[in-house]
Design a protein around this motif. Structure first.
Motif, PDB file in Angstrom:
ATOM      1  N   PHE A 216       0.851  -1.188   0.000  1.00 13.79           N
ATOM      2  CA  PHE A 216       0.000   0.000   0.000  1.00 13.79           C
ATOM      3  C   PHE A 216       0.887   1.238   0.000  1.00 13.79           C
ATOM      4  O   PHE A 216       1.768   1.379   0.844  1.00 13.79           O
ATOM      5  CB  PHE A 216      -0.893   0.042   1.248  1.00 13.79           C
ATOM      6  CG  PHE A 216      -1.979  -0.990   1.294  1.00 13.79           C
ATOM      7  CD1 PHE A 216      -3.294  -0.642   1.035  1.00 13.79           C
ATOM      8  CD2 PHE A 216      -1.687  -2.306   1.621  1.00 13.79           C
ATOM      9  CE1 PHE A 216      -4.304  -1.585   1.112  1.00 13.79           C
ATOM     10  CE2 PHE A 216      -2.695  -3.261   1.695  1.00 13.79           C
ATOM     11  CZ  PHE A 216      -4.006  -2.910   1.434  1.00 13.79           C
ATOM     12  N   ARG A 217       0.640   2.120  -0.965  1.00 16.75           N
ATOM     13  CA  ARG A 217       1.330   3.404  -1.002  1.00 16.75           C
ATOM     14  C   ARG A 217       0.289   4.498  -1.139  1.00 16.75           C
ATOM     15  O   ARG A 217      -0.249   4.711  -2.218  1.00 16.75           O
ATOM     16  CB  ARG A 217       2.351   3.446  -2.145  1.00 16.75           C
ATOM     17  CG  ARG A 217       3.614   2.672  -1.834  1.00 16.75           C
ATOM     18  CD  ARG A 217       4.681   2.859  -2.879  1.00 16.75           C
ATOM     19  NE  ARG A 217       4.472   1.985  -4.028  1.00 16.75           N
ATOM     20  CZ  ARG A 217       5.396   1.686  -4.926  1.00 16.75           C
ATOM     21  NH1 ARG A 217       6.600   2.226  -4.825  1.00 16.75           N
ATOM     22  NH2 ARG A 217       5.128   0.897  -5.932  1.00 16.75           N
ATOM     23  N   HIS A 218      -0.019   5.139  -0.016  1.00 18.07           N
ATOM     24  CA  HIS A 218      -1.014   6.212  -0.007  1.00 18.07           C
ATOM     25  C   HIS A 218      -2.303   5.780  -0.687  1.00 18.07           C
ATOM     26  O   HIS A 218      -2.862   6.496  -1.512  1.00 18.07           O
ATOM     27  CB  HIS A 218      -0.442   7.477  -0.646  1.00 18.07           C
ATOM     28  CG  HIS A 218       0.775   7.999   0.043  1.00 18.07           C
ATOM     29  ND1 HIS A 218       0.734   8.570   1.294  1.00 18.07           N
ATOM     30  CD2 HIS A 218       2.088   7.995  -0.315  1.00 18.07           C
ATOM     31  CE1 HIS A 218       1.959   8.918   1.666  1.00 18.07           C
ATOM     32  NE2 HIS A 218       2.795   8.571   0.718  1.00 18.07           N
ATOM     33  N   GLY A 219      -2.774   4.586  -0.311  1.00 21.35           N
ATOM     34  CA  GLY A 219      -4.040   4.083  -0.806  1.00 21.35           C
ATOM     35  C   GLY A 219      -3.965   3.269  -2.073  1.00 21.35           C
ATOM     36  O   GLY A 219      -4.903   2.541  -2.404  1.00 21.35           O
ATOM     37  N   GLN A 220      -2.870   3.370  -2.818  1.00 21.60           N
ATOM     38  CA  GLN A 220      -2.695   2.579  -4.034  1.00 21.60           C
ATOM     39  C   GLN A 220      -2.116   1.213  -3.678  1.00 21.60           C
ATOM     40  O   GLN A 220      -1.211   1.121  -2.832  1.00 21.60           O
ATOM     41  CB  GLN A 220      -1.769   3.302  -5.008  1.00 21.60           C
ATOM     42  CG  GLN A 220      -2.258   4.682  -5.431  1.00 21.60           C
ATOM     43  CD  GLN A 220      -3.607   4.639  -6.130  1.00 21.60           C
ATOM     44  OE1 GLN A 220      -3.808   3.851  -7.063  1.00 21.60           O
ATOM     45  NE2 GLN A 220      -4.540   5.475  -5.680  1.00 21.60           N
ATOM     46  N   THR A 221      -2.636   0.149  -4.290  1.00 26.14           N
ATOM     47  CA  THR A 221      -2.225  -1.197  -3.909  1.00 26.14           C
ATOM     48  C   THR A 221      -1.577  -1.949  -5.070  1.00 26.14           C
ATOM     49  O   THR A 221      -1.922  -1.755  -6.236  1.00 26.14           O
ATOM     50  CB  THR A 221      -3.422  -2.024  -3.413  1.00 26.14           C
ATOM     51  OG1 THR A 221      -4.382  -2.143  -4.476  1.00 26.14           O
ATOM     52  CG2 THR A 221      -4.070  -1.368  -2.215  1.00 26.14           C
ATOM     53  N   GLN A 222      -0.619  -2.814  -4.716  1.00 28.42           N
ATOM     54  CA  GLN A 222       0.000  -3.771  -5.636  1.00 28.42           C
ATOM     55  C   GLN A 222       0.110  -5.098  -4.911  1.00 28.42           C
ATOM     56  O   GLN A 222       0.561  -5.147  -3.763  1.00 28.42           O
ATOM     57  CB  GLN A 222       1.408  -3.317  -6.052  1.00 28.42           C
ATOM     58  CG  GLN A 222       1.457  -2.086  -6.931  1.00 28.42           C
ATOM     59  CD  GLN A 222       2.899  -1.659  -7.169  1.00 28.42           C
ATOM     60  OE1 GLN A 222       3.468  -0.899  -6.396  1.00 28.42           O
ATOM     61  NE2 GLN A 222       3.488  -2.163  -8.235  1.00 28.42           N
ATOM     62  N   ARG A 223      -0.288  -6.170  -5.590  1.00 30.14           N
ATOM     63  CA  ARG A 223      -0.251  -7.496  -4.976  1.00 30.14           C
ATOM     64  C   ARG A 223       0.895  -8.315  -5.561  1.00 30.14           C
ATOM     65  O   ARG A 223       1.168  -8.246  -6.760  1.00 30.14           O
ATOM     66  CB  ARG A 223      -1.590  -8.216  -5.170  1.00 30.14           C
ATOM     67  CG  ARG A 223      -2.755  -7.453  -4.554  1.00 30.14           C
ATOM     68  CD  ARG A 223      -4.053  -8.249  -4.558  1.00 30.14           C
ATOM     69  NE  ARG A 223      -5.156  -7.446  -4.060  1.00 30.14           N
ATOM     70  CZ  ARG A 223      -5.447  -7.273  -2.781  1.00 30.14           C
ATOM     71  NH1 ARG A 223      -4.682  -7.860  -1.864  1.00 30.14           N
ATOM     72  NH2 ARG A 223      -6.472  -6.528  -2.405  1.00 30.14           N
ATOM     73  N   PHE A 224       1.528  -9.093  -4.688  1.00 31.67           N
ATOM     74  CA  PHE A 224       2.685  -9.887  -5.081  1.00 31.67           C
ATOM     75  C   PHE A 224       2.471 -11.331  -4.628  1.00 31.67           C
ATOM     76  O   PHE A 224       2.174 -11.567  -3.451  1.00 31.67           O
ATOM     77  CB  PHE A 224       3.963  -9.329  -4.445  1.00 31.67           C
ATOM     78  CG  PHE A 224       4.276  -7.913  -4.863  1.00 31.67           C
ATOM     79  CD1 PHE A 224       5.173  -7.665  -5.887  1.00 31.67           C
ATOM     80  CD2 PHE A 224       3.647  -6.833  -4.257  1.00 31.67           C
ATOM     81  CE1 PHE A 224       5.456  -6.363  -6.291  1.00 31.67           C
ATOM     82  CE2 PHE A 224       3.911  -5.537  -4.647  1.00 31.67           C
ATOM     83  CZ  PHE A 224       4.832  -5.294  -5.671  1.00 31.67           C
ATOM     84  N   PRO A 225       2.607 -12.292  -5.526  1.00 32.35           N
ATOM     85  CA  PRO A 225       2.327 -13.687  -5.168  1.00 32.35           C
ATOM     86  C   PRO A 225       3.387 -14.275  -4.259  1.00 32.35           C
ATOM     87  O   PRO A 225       4.557 -13.869  -4.284  1.00 32.35           O
ATOM     88  CB  PRO A 225       2.317 -14.400  -6.530  1.00 32.35           C
ATOM     89  CG  PRO A 225       3.217 -13.565  -7.390  1.00 32.35           C
ATOM     90  CD  PRO A 225       3.004 -12.146  -6.947  1.00 32.35           C
ATOM     91  N   ALA A 226       2.956 -15.253  -3.464  1.00 28.16           N
ATOM     92  CA  ALA A 226       3.885 -15.996  -2.622  1.00 28.16           C
ATOM     93  C   ALA A 226       4.625 -17.025  -3.461  1.00 28.16           C
ATOM     94  O   ALA A 226       4.263 -17.308  -4.614  1.00 28.16           O
ATOM     95  CB  ALA A 226       3.124 -16.693  -1.496  1.00 28.16           C
ATOM     96  N   TYR A 227       5.665 -17.591  -2.874  1.00 24.33           N
ATOM     97  CA  TYR A 227       6.400 -18.694  -3.492  1.00 24.33           C
ATOM     98  C   TYR A 227       5.771 -19.998  -3.012  1.00 24.33           C
ATOM     99  O   TYR A 227       5.702 -20.242  -1.802  1.00 24.33           O
ATOM    100  CB  TYR A 227       7.883 -18.639  -3.107  1.00 24.33           C
ATOM    101  CG  TYR A 227       8.673 -17.619  -3.871  1.00 24.33           C
ATOM    102  CD1 TYR A 227       9.655 -17.996  -4.777  1.00 24.33           C
ATOM    103  CD2 TYR A 227       8.438 -16.252  -3.696  1.00 24.33           C
ATOM    104  CE1 TYR A 227      10.383 -17.047  -5.487  1.00 24.33           C
ATOM    105  CE2 TYR A 227       9.154 -15.299  -4.402  1.00 24.33           C
ATOM    106  CZ  TYR A 227      10.124 -15.698  -5.295  1.00 24.33           C
ATOM    107  OH  TYR A 227      10.843 -14.754  -6.008  1.00 24.33           O
ATOM    108  N   PRO A 228       5.278 -20.834  -3.922  1.00 22.77           N
ATOM    109  CA  PRO A 228       4.608 -22.068  -3.485  1.00 22.77           C
ATOM    110  C   PRO A 228       5.593 -23.055  -2.867  1.00 22.77           C
ATOM    111  O   PRO A 228       6.615 -23.381  -3.456  1.00 22.77           O
ATOM    112  CB  PRO A 228       4.019 -22.621  -4.792  1.00 22.77           C
ATOM    113  CG  PRO A 228       4.848 -22.022  -5.885  1.00 22.77           C
ATOM    114  CD  PRO A 228       5.291 -20.678  -5.394  1.00 22.77           C
TER     115      PRO A 228
END
Length: 296
Positions: A216-228
């Protein structure tokens, strides 16, 4: 004379009780300092513990600089699991840390992580580490989100000081699940809390187990996957993630790359029990390269 560490973390080391009466050393500071050390940094801990545990800490935490003040008892947790749900008990609590516990020589450490577990860090301790260019002041707030009853059972409690502390730090790192009790289990409502907090702090990272992490950066979001991976023991994975994220961010300044690096580092930590799975930088980079090669 004390040497200033690269990575300083504050909070209670813990005795984590097992069903057979034995214990393992736990706490955010334990996992975070060991991770920073394995990733090549000089790490240090400020904490409080009982007189029996203090002499043992150098064995559990080799190569970590320690400033441990004596306390009548050490913070001690026990977890009970039933039908997949965890009930946590606080059997004992060390005294709160005082500002005077932090050596003056350590107060300008490049990376500082506040890692409370049982309300042991006062909001005022943030004032010891004013934000400066080239340094990172971070917090993992799980200990500010806990209360306990007369029987020691741990319950969630709102973080009343959040909007006072967040403007004074650079990074907040927490588990998405930490906020679900305040959102009636609704992930969308938990995200709304994270969104609101992110308006007060430059970087906020919410981990979500096998689902990865969200920046989260000032309300903006980016999602990053986990390593299985095949999970053996998730204990401390969030603390390993936090230390890895901060280490990479300080070295390279890129929060997106830092999250991928932290996700990979945490993937190792859950493959073995306790602190045994914390990897070196070389192992992390090798796994990251293997993943990259599979996707190209």
């Amino acid at each position: 004379m004390l040497q200033m560490p690269d990575f300083l973390t504050l909070g209670h080391v813990t005795r984590d009780l097992h069903s057979d009466g034995s214990f393992s050393l736990g706490g955010t500071v334990t996992f975070a300092a060991l991770t920073a050390y394995h990733l090549g940094l000089a790490a240090a801990i400020v904490s409080r513990a009982d007189q029996q545990l203090i002499p043992e800490l150098s064995r559990y935490l080799p190569n970590i600089e320690l400033q441990i003040q004596p306390s009548p008892q050490s913070t001690t947790f026990a977890n009970q699991y039933r039908e997949g749900f965890r009930t946590q008990y606080l059997h004992a609590r060390a005294e709160s840390l005082e500002i005077s516990d932090v050596p003056v020589q350590w107060r300008e450490a490049p990376i500082v992580l506040l890692g409370p577990l049982a309300q042991e860090l006062s909001p005022d301790i943030v004032s010891l580490f004013p934000r400066r260019p080239g340094t990172i002041l971070a917090a993992t707030p799980q200990g500010w989100l806990r209360r306990w009853d007369a029987d020691g059972r741990v319950w969630p409690t709102p973080w009343m000081e959040a909007e006072r502390i967040l403007p004074q730090i650079d990074v907040l790192i927490l588990s998405h699940d930490d906020l679900l009790p305040f959102a009636d289990g609704n992930r969308r409502d938990a995200d709304a809390i994270l969104h609101r907090w992110s308006m007060h702090v430059p970087l906020l990272v919410a981990t979500d187990g096998r689902h990865g992490a969200t920046l989260f950066r000032h309300g903006q979001t980016q999602r990053f996957p986990a390593y299985p991976i095949d999970e053996v023991d998730p204990t401390g994975a969030g603390d390993v993630f936090a230390a890895a994220f901060l280490t990479h961010l300080h070295k390279h300044g890129d929060p997106e790359q830092a999250i991928d690096f932290a996700n990979c580092t945490a993937s190792f930590s859950v493959e073995q029990p306790g602190i045994a799975g914390i990897p070196t930088t070389e192992k992390v980079l090798q796994r990251m390269n293997e993943k990259k090669n599979l996707t190209t």
